[in-house]
Write a protein that holds these residues in place. Structure first.
Motif, PDB file in Angstrom:
ATOM      1  N   ASN A 158      10.714   4.155   5.857  1.00  0.00           N
ATOM      2  CA  ASN A 158      11.271   5.175   6.735  1.00  0.00           C
ATOM      3  C   ASN A 158      11.378   6.524   6.032  1.00  0.00           C
ATOM      4  O   ASN A 158      12.382   7.220   6.108  1.00  0.00           O
ATOM      5  CB  ASN A 158      12.642   4.758   7.282  1.00  0.00           C
ATOM      6  CG  ASN A 158      13.069   5.611   8.457  1.00  0.00           C
ATOM      7  OD1 ASN A 158      12.236   6.022   9.265  1.00  0.00           O
ATOM      8  ND2 ASN A 158      14.356   5.896   8.557  1.00  0.00           N
ATOM      9  N   THR A 159      10.293   6.890   5.337  1.00  0.00           N
ATOM     10  CA  THR A 159      10.213   8.186   4.664  1.00  0.00           C
ATOM     11  C   THR A 159       9.091   9.010   5.299  1.00  0.00           C
ATOM     12  O   THR A 159       8.234   9.552   4.613  1.00  0.00           O
ATOM     13  CB  THR A 159       9.965   8.018   3.159  1.00  0.00           C
ATOM     14  OG1 THR A 159       8.792   7.195   2.956  1.00  0.00           O
ATOM     15  CG2 THR A 159      11.162   7.363   2.491  1.00  0.00           C
ATOM     16  N   LEU A 160       9.124   9.087   6.613  1.00  0.00           N
ATOM     17  CA  LEU A 160       8.086   9.804   7.340  1.00  0.00           C
ATOM     18  C   LEU A 160       8.143  11.300   7.015  1.00  0.00           C
ATOM     19  O   LEU A 160       9.228  11.863   6.836  1.00  0.00           O
ATOM     20  CB  LEU A 160       8.243   9.620   8.847  1.00  0.00           C
ATOM     21  CG  LEU A 160       7.804   8.280   9.449  1.00  0.00           C
ATOM     22  CD1 LEU A 160       8.714   7.142   9.010  1.00  0.00           C
ATOM     23  CD2 LEU A 160       7.785   8.362  10.971  1.00  0.00           C
ATOM     24  N   SER A 161       6.984  11.930   6.952  1.00  0.00           N
ATOM     25  CA  SER A 161       6.904  13.360   6.709  1.00  0.00           C
ATOM     26  C   SER A 161       5.830  13.965   7.603  1.00  0.00           C
ATOM     27  O   SER A 161       5.029  13.237   8.208  1.00  0.00           O
ATOM     28  CB  SER A 161       6.551  13.638   5.237  1.00  0.00           C
ATOM     29  OG  SER A 161       5.179  13.346   4.997  1.00  0.00           O
ATOM     30  N   LYS A 162       5.789  15.270   7.660  1.00  0.00           N
ATOM     31  CA  LYS A 162       4.815  15.956   8.509  1.00  0.00           C
ATOM     32  C   LYS A 162       3.399  15.871   7.968  1.00  0.00           C
ATOM     33  O   LYS A 162       2.460  16.345   8.606  1.00  0.00           O
ATOM     34  CB  LYS A 162       5.216  17.420   8.687  1.00  0.00           C
ATOM     35  CG  LYS A 162       5.205  18.230   7.394  1.00  0.00           C
ATOM     36  CD  LYS A 162       5.655  19.655   7.647  1.00  0.00           C
ATOM     37  CE  LYS A 162       5.644  20.484   6.362  1.00  0.00           C
ATOM     38  NZ  LYS A 162       6.077  21.884   6.602  1.00  0.00           N
ATOM     39  N   ALA A 163       3.223  15.226   6.804  1.00  0.00           N
ATOM     40  CA  ALA A 163       1.881  15.123   6.213  1.00  0.00           C
ATOM     41  C   ALA A 163       1.244  13.756   6.419  1.00  0.00           C
ATOM     42  O   ALA A 163       0.060  13.584   6.110  1.00  0.00           O
ATOM     43  CB  ALA A 163       1.952  15.439   4.719  1.00  0.00           C
ATOM     44  N   ILE A 164       1.989  12.769   6.933  1.00  0.00           N
ATOM     45  CA  ILE A 164       1.405  11.436   7.038  1.00  0.00           C
ATOM     46  C   ILE A 164       0.346  11.402   8.143  1.00  0.00           C
ATOM     47  O   ILE A 164       0.440  12.109   9.147  1.00  0.00           O
ATOM     48  CB  ILE A 164       2.469  10.350   7.289  1.00  0.00           C
ATOM     49  CG1 ILE A 164       3.212  10.584   8.600  1.00  0.00           C
ATOM     50  CG2 ILE A 164       3.440  10.258   6.126  1.00  0.00           C
ATOM     51  CD1 ILE A 164       4.144   9.452   8.985  1.00  0.00           C
ATOM     52  N   THR A 165      -0.648  10.555   7.947  1.00  0.00           N
ATOM     53  CA  THR A 165      -1.786  10.518   8.866  1.00  0.00           C
ATOM     54  C   THR A 165      -1.387  10.081  10.265  1.00  0.00           C
ATOM     55  O   THR A 165      -1.893  10.604  11.270  1.00  0.00           O
ATOM     56  CB  THR A 165      -2.868   9.579   8.316  1.00  0.00           C
ATOM     57  OG1 THR A 165      -3.258  10.032   7.017  1.00  0.00           O
ATOM     58  CG2 THR A 165      -4.082   9.553   9.221  1.00  0.00           C
ATOM     59  N   LEU A 203       6.185  15.925  13.915  1.00  0.00           N
ATOM     60  CA  LEU A 203       4.932  16.562  14.280  1.00  0.00           C
ATOM     61  C   LEU A 203       4.151  16.853  13.003  1.00  0.00           C
ATOM     62  O   LEU A 203       4.728  17.322  12.005  1.00  0.00           O
ATOM     63  CB  LEU A 203       5.170  17.863  15.050  1.00  0.00           C
ATOM     64  CG  LEU A 203       5.333  17.762  16.563  1.00  0.00           C
ATOM     65  CD1 LEU A 203       6.527  16.888  16.942  1.00  0.00           C
ATOM     66  CD2 LEU A 203       5.472  19.149  17.180  1.00  0.00           C
ATOM     67  N   HIS A 204       2.858  16.603  13.037  1.00  0.00           N
ATOM     68  CA  HIS A 204       2.038  16.817  11.845  1.00  0.00           C
ATOM     69  C   HIS A 204       1.945  18.307  11.531  1.00  0.00           C
ATOM     70  O   HIS A 204       1.955  19.156  12.424  1.00  0.00           O
ATOM     71  CB  HIS A 204       0.643  16.236  12.056  1.00  0.00           C
ATOM     72  CG  HIS A 204      -0.147  16.103  10.792  1.00  0.00           C
ATOM     73  ND1 HIS A 204      -0.920  17.131  10.283  1.00  0.00           N
ATOM     74  CD2 HIS A 204      -0.269  15.062   9.922  1.00  0.00           C
ATOM     75  CE1 HIS A 204      -1.490  16.720   9.154  1.00  0.00           C
ATOM     76  NE2 HIS A 204      -1.119  15.473   8.921  1.00  0.00           N
ATOM     77  N   GLU A 205       1.826  18.608  10.249  1.00  0.00           N
ATOM     78  CA  GLU A 205       1.804  20.005   9.811  1.00  0.00           C
ATOM     79  C   GLU A 205       0.626  20.771  10.412  1.00  0.00           C
ATOM     80  O   GLU A 205       0.733  21.982  10.670  1.00  0.00           O
ATOM     81  CB  GLU A 205       1.763  20.075   8.288  1.00  0.00           C
ATOM     82  CG  GLU A 205       0.588  19.370   7.652  1.00  0.00           C
ATOM     83  CD  GLU A 205       0.731  19.238   6.141  1.00  0.00           C
ATOM     84  OE1 GLU A 205       1.727  19.773   5.601  1.00  0.00           O
ATOM     85  OE2 GLU A 205      -0.146  18.614   5.509  1.00  0.00           O
ATOM     86  N   HIS A 265       0.819  -1.205   0.000  1.00  0.00           N
ATOM     87  CA  HIS A 265       0.000   0.000   0.000  1.00  0.00           C
ATOM     88  C   HIS A 265       0.852   1.253   0.000  1.00  0.00           C
ATOM     89  O   HIS A 265       1.928   1.294   0.586  1.00  0.00           O
ATOM     90  CB  HIS A 265      -0.901   0.012   1.236  1.00  0.00           C
ATOM     91  CG  HIS A 265      -2.156  -0.775   1.049  1.00  0.00           C
ATOM     92  ND1 HIS A 265      -3.234  -0.669   1.891  1.00  0.00           N
ATOM     93  CD2 HIS A 265      -2.511  -1.691   0.122  1.00  0.00           C
ATOM     94  CE1 HIS A 265      -4.196  -1.472   1.487  1.00  0.00           C
ATOM     95  NE2 HIS A 265      -3.778  -2.118   0.425  1.00  0.00           N
ATOM     96  N   SER A 266       0.337   2.292  -0.626  1.00  0.00           N
ATOM     97  CA  SER A 266       0.960   3.609  -0.543  1.00  0.00           C
ATOM     98  C   SER A 266       0.513   4.280   0.753  1.00  0.00           C
ATOM     99  O   SER A 266      -0.096   3.655   1.610  1.00  0.00           O
ATOM    100  CB  SER A 266       0.556   4.450  -1.760  1.00  0.00           C
ATOM    101  OG  SER A 266      -0.852   4.591  -1.812  1.00  0.00           O
ATOM    102  N   GLY A 267       0.804   5.563   0.886  1.00  0.00           N
ATOM    103  CA  GLY A 267       0.403   6.279   2.087  1.00  0.00           C
ATOM    104  C   GLY A 267       1.231   5.889   3.290  1.00  0.00           C
ATOM    105  O   GLY A 267       2.409   5.537   3.176  1.00  0.00           O
TER     106      GLY A 267
END
Length: 455
Positions: free
Chosen positions: A88-95, A437-439, A78-80
């Protein structure tokens, strides 16, 4: 049990309207007058049940994303979030970087802790029990927040007035863990020992508070206190290891004697277990090759955990039963078993081993191995198989507690995250252990700073 779930369902609308969506969402219009809500003992109990409702949302899928998604036992197509966590490509936009539901749970707990005492003319056993549950649920929420993000804002009062400071800095994680322990010690004294029927497994009891305390002490490497709290769980006659013939029922039916604390779901308030693990080729996660190859010969758990009939298995059927073959993408009514006796036994074994009490560590380890049908180990055999006793216990946790939301945190807690995950996704920096931290949180609160690795 049914009456409890009906109360929870009835509270969804009430408490969604009544409580702030996010304690860090600083619009005072979204808050409510707790003085107006908490009038009777029934209101006080309903307010506590509302905290459990928020907890359901918090852990519905994230118990797996947070506890399994970044570890080595799962793969994904799955994507997302599933792909970002695996690579290990976490970003501030992930749920999964959102903390809204955690702070919603904390917010409801803070209201209950403040206003329940005002409902009762004098302090009573019932009022203390309700406050203890609220403090345990707040502690659980903050413990996960620390494990996921590290330093986070510590909020222990409800937001009720524009005169309050509502842009809140992060607090050092050790100070937060101090608060977690204080709350859990209170809960371990004042929660009820047991409830009627199944509620003993889905409401916080003294046993659940001591089990969670064991986890917190182990996270802090406070092995002596971890042993003390674990012994209180092992000495509690509410809990016993089920036989191997009933092992699957821990997850498929719930409410087993081995269960200490479950997050309760039903056909109305559903968990995400089916879409996480069991929708065949379209589930979020399937067992990795390294996990499948890690079983010892004769381990009776193997066929109960995943689809061993398929050379390229896509189904984890631990939570639905061996042979589960329902391709429906509908949500699941299954409970999430968050704390159980085998988990605490293995943590206690780990603590004894860290204190060089190897004989006791082996005794506890072999309790779990014996049930699974794999041979008992002595220290020499453990070292020959897995390198040392610590690795042996960690391996046993990886099998026994597979896909229950523990593996990533076990790797971080034991100092094995980099050596296990670096060959898989290049993890190399301890600062990368926490989530960003989420955006949305950053945009709402100018005092928040992004975690260092993600700047």
């Amino acid at each position: 049990m049914k009456n409890f779930k009906k109360i929870i369902t009835g509270l969804i609308v009430l408490l969604t309207l009544s409580c702030s969506d996010d304690i860090l969402d600083n619009d005072p219009i979204s808050s409510f007058s707790a003085q107006g809500f908490y009038q009777t003992s029934a209101d006080a109990q309903a307010g506590v049940y509302g905290i459990y409702d928020a907890l359901q949302s918090t852990f519905r899928t994230n118990f797996s994303h947070w506890g399994e998604g970044r570890a080595d036992a799962v793969n994904t197509n799955h994507s997302g979030d599933p792909l970002a966590l695996q690579q290990n490509t976490l970003s501030k936009a992930i749920t999964s970087a959102r903390w809204n539901n955690i702070y919603e749970t904390i917010s409801r707990a803070n209201y209950a802790i403040k206003y329940i005492p005002e409902v009762f003319e004098t302090e009573s056993e019932f009022s203390l029990q309700l406050i203890a549950q609220a403090r345990a649920l707040r502690a659980l929420s903050y413990f996960y927040a620390v494990k996921i993000w590290g330093d986070v804002p510590l909020v222990t009062e409800p937001y009720e007035s524009v005169d309050q400071e509502f842009f809140i800095d992060k607090t050092n994680k050790e100070e937060i863990l101090d608060q977690v322990i204080t709350d859990l010690i209170f809960a371990s004294e004042y929660c009820r020992e047991t409830f009627s029927g199944d509620n003993t497994r889905i409401l916080f009891t003294q046993g659940a508070a001591n089990a969670l305390l064991t986890h917190v002490y182990m996270w802090r490497k406070d092995y002596e206190n971890a042993i003390v709290s674990a012994e209180k769980v092992l000495d509690n006659n509410l809990y016993s290891l089920v036989s191997m013939s009933d092992w699957s029922k821990i997850f498929t039916s719930g409410y087993s004697n081995e269960s200490i604390f479950e997050i309760g779901y039903d056909d109305t308030q559903t968990s995400g277990l089916r879409t996480l693990y069991a929708v065949g080729s379209d589930s979020d996660y399937f067992p990795s090759e390294s996990f499948r190859n890690s079983f010892e010969d004769g381990d009776q758990r193997k066929n109960l955990i995943y689809d061993t009939s398929n050379s390229d298995p896509r189904k984890i059927w631990k939570f639905f039963g061996e042979g589960f073959n329902d391709e429906s993408p509908e949500p699941s009514a299954n409970n999430i078993v968050l704390l159980r006796l085998a988990d605490i036994i293995l943590l206690k074994a780990e603590a004894h081993n860290q204190l060089n009490e190897v004989d006791e560590a082996l005794r506890l380890l072999n309790l779990i191995r014996n049930r699974a049908g794999v041979p008992q180990l002595n220290e020499t055999e453990a070292v020959n198989l897995y390198g040392d006793m610590a690795a042996t216990i960690l391996h046993e946790r990886s099998i026994e507690l597979s896909f229950e939301g523990h593996r990533w945190f076990d790797l971080v807690r034991t100092g094995n995250a980099i050596n296990v995950m670096n060959p898989i996704n290049g993890l190399i920096d301890e600062a990368n252990f926490v989530w960003p931290l989420h955006e949305d949180a950053l945009n709402k609160n100018p005092k928040l700073e992004q975690n260092q690795f993600y700047n």
